[in-house]
Design an enzyme around this catalytic site. Structure first.
Site, PDB file in Angstrom:
ATOM      1  N   ASP A  60       3.885  -1.148  20.882  1.00  0.00           N
ATOM      2  CA  ASP A  60       4.954  -0.145  20.888  1.00  0.00           C
ATOM      3  C   ASP A  60       5.064   0.368  22.315  1.00  0.00           C
ATOM      4  O   ASP A  60       4.195   1.116  22.785  1.00  0.00           O
ATOM      5  CB  ASP A  60       4.605   0.987  19.925  1.00  0.00           C
ATOM      6  CG  ASP A  60       5.663   2.084  19.883  1.00  0.00           C
ATOM      7  OD1 ASP A  60       6.625   2.005  20.667  1.00  0.00           O
ATOM      8  OD2 ASP A  60       5.516   3.028  19.082  1.00  0.00           O
ATOM      9  N   VAL A  61       6.118  -0.037  23.029  1.00  0.00           N
ATOM     10  CA  VAL A  61       6.219   0.305  24.444  1.00  0.00           C
ATOM     11  C   VAL A  61       6.422   1.797  24.681  1.00  0.00           C
ATOM     12  O   VAL A  61       6.307   2.269  25.819  1.00  0.00           O
ATOM     13  CB  VAL A  61       7.346  -0.491  25.148  1.00  0.00           C
ATOM     14  CG1 VAL A  61       7.039  -1.976  25.134  1.00  0.00           C
ATOM     15  CG2 VAL A  61       8.699  -0.196  24.527  1.00  0.00           C
ATOM     16  N   TYR A 168      22.043   5.188  26.399  1.00  0.00           N
ATOM     17  CA  TYR A 168      21.741   3.797  26.749  1.00  0.00           C
ATOM     18  C   TYR A 168      22.046   3.524  28.218  1.00  0.00           C
ATOM     19  O   TYR A 168      21.228   2.944  28.949  1.00  0.00           O
ATOM     20  CB  TYR A 168      22.556   2.875  25.848  1.00  0.00           C
ATOM     21  CG  TYR A 168      22.244   1.414  26.003  1.00  0.00           C
ATOM     22  CD1 TYR A 168      21.051   0.882  25.530  1.00  0.00           C
ATOM     23  CD2 TYR A 168      23.147   0.549  26.607  1.00  0.00           C
ATOM     24  CE1 TYR A 168      20.760  -0.468  25.661  1.00  0.00           C
ATOM     25  CE2 TYR A 168      22.871  -0.797  26.740  1.00  0.00           C
ATOM     26  CZ  TYR A 168      21.679  -1.307  26.265  1.00  0.00           C
ATOM     27  OH  TYR A 168      21.398  -2.652  26.400  1.00  0.00           O
TER      28      TYR A 168
END
Length: 263
Positions: A60-61, A168
């Site tokens: 899980d980054v 984003y």
């Protein structure tokens, strides 16, 4: 830098652009450490390419401890095989579309914003920083004495984000912005840094779009008028690895598309 007999660490390596990159690097003699959340997809990849060429670490980054454990595992595997880590490809990412102010005059969730930034930006820089000591310690390669390469993944949204892409675009824009200073930091160690900024590429997400939405997207494109293919992204990664003059730059991989404000 040559790909053959080197290990490459790829986040988001079990699907999409990361998966295509893993397959391509292996086909050209490389070894791949796949960091991903999806064990099922990773198992399918490893069954395809062979467990002697690829290994999987659940990662899980967004969690530095998870990244640390995965990187340590990948480095231990590289030491075991004798195939030094030649590069890292930070391909893990998410999108969570939301306009900063909706029609009810309600601002978007700061938690959602932070989630996107945490995965896309923090996850990228954390993976990279934890791989750098190994790259800097590599045996120099070729006449330029290269030690390794960092490849980060931005997006065309970094330059012309669509409505609803504030979070984003912020996360991907930051990746493009840190490419050059990171290049300058790492030049003394013989490590190159390149960022690839793709536009719309074929994926499960784009396959799920309606024909009407797809047609509206295609009309914004110059040539070719179609989504990019994962293999085309992977080819660009390979080019970045092999061409030592590619450094400190952001490559727009978009077929000339410039996204308009409205479709």
């Amino acid at each position: 830098m040559k790909i053959s007999d080197r290990t490459f660490i790829i986040s988001g390596g079990a699907s999409g652009l990361g998966r295509a990159t893993a397959v391509d690097l292996i086909q050209h003699g490389g070894y791949v450490a796949v960091l991903d959340m999806n064990e099922e997809l990773a198992d399918e990849l490893i069954a395809e390419v062979g467990k002697d060429k690829a290994r999987f670490w659940r990662c899980d980054v967004a969690e530095p401890g998870s990244v640390k454990a995965a990187v340590e595992g990948a480095l231990a595997w590289a030491k075991e095989t004798g195939k030094e880590v030649g590069g890292v490809v930070a391909a893990a990412g998410v999108g969570l579309p939301a306009k900063i102010l909706n029609r009810d005059l309600t601002p978007f969730s700061l938690d959602d914003f932070n989630f996107v930034v945490q995965i896309n930006l923090q996850g990228t820089i954390d993976l990279v920083r934890q791989c750098l000591p190994a790259l800097a310690s590599n045996t120099p390669d070729g006449p330029d004495k290269e030690h390794g390469i960092v490849i980060m993944v931005a997006s065309s949204a970094a330059f012309d984000g669509q409505p609803g892409q504030t979070a984003y675009a912020a996360s991907k824009g930051a990746i493009t912005a840190m490419t050059l200073p990171m290049t300058r930091d790492l030049a003394r160690y013989g490590i190159r840094v390149v960022t690839i900024a793709p536009s719309m590429f074929k994926s499960r997400m784009t396959d799920a779009l309606s024909d009407k939405v797809k047609e509206s997207l295609f009309r914004t494109m110059e040539f070719p008028r179609r989504p990019g293919m994962p293999e085309e992204f992977a080819h660009t990664v390979r080019m970045c690895v092999e061409n030592v003059m590619l450094n400190g730059t952001v490559i727009r991989l978009d077929g000339g598309v410039r996204m308009p404000s409205k479709m």
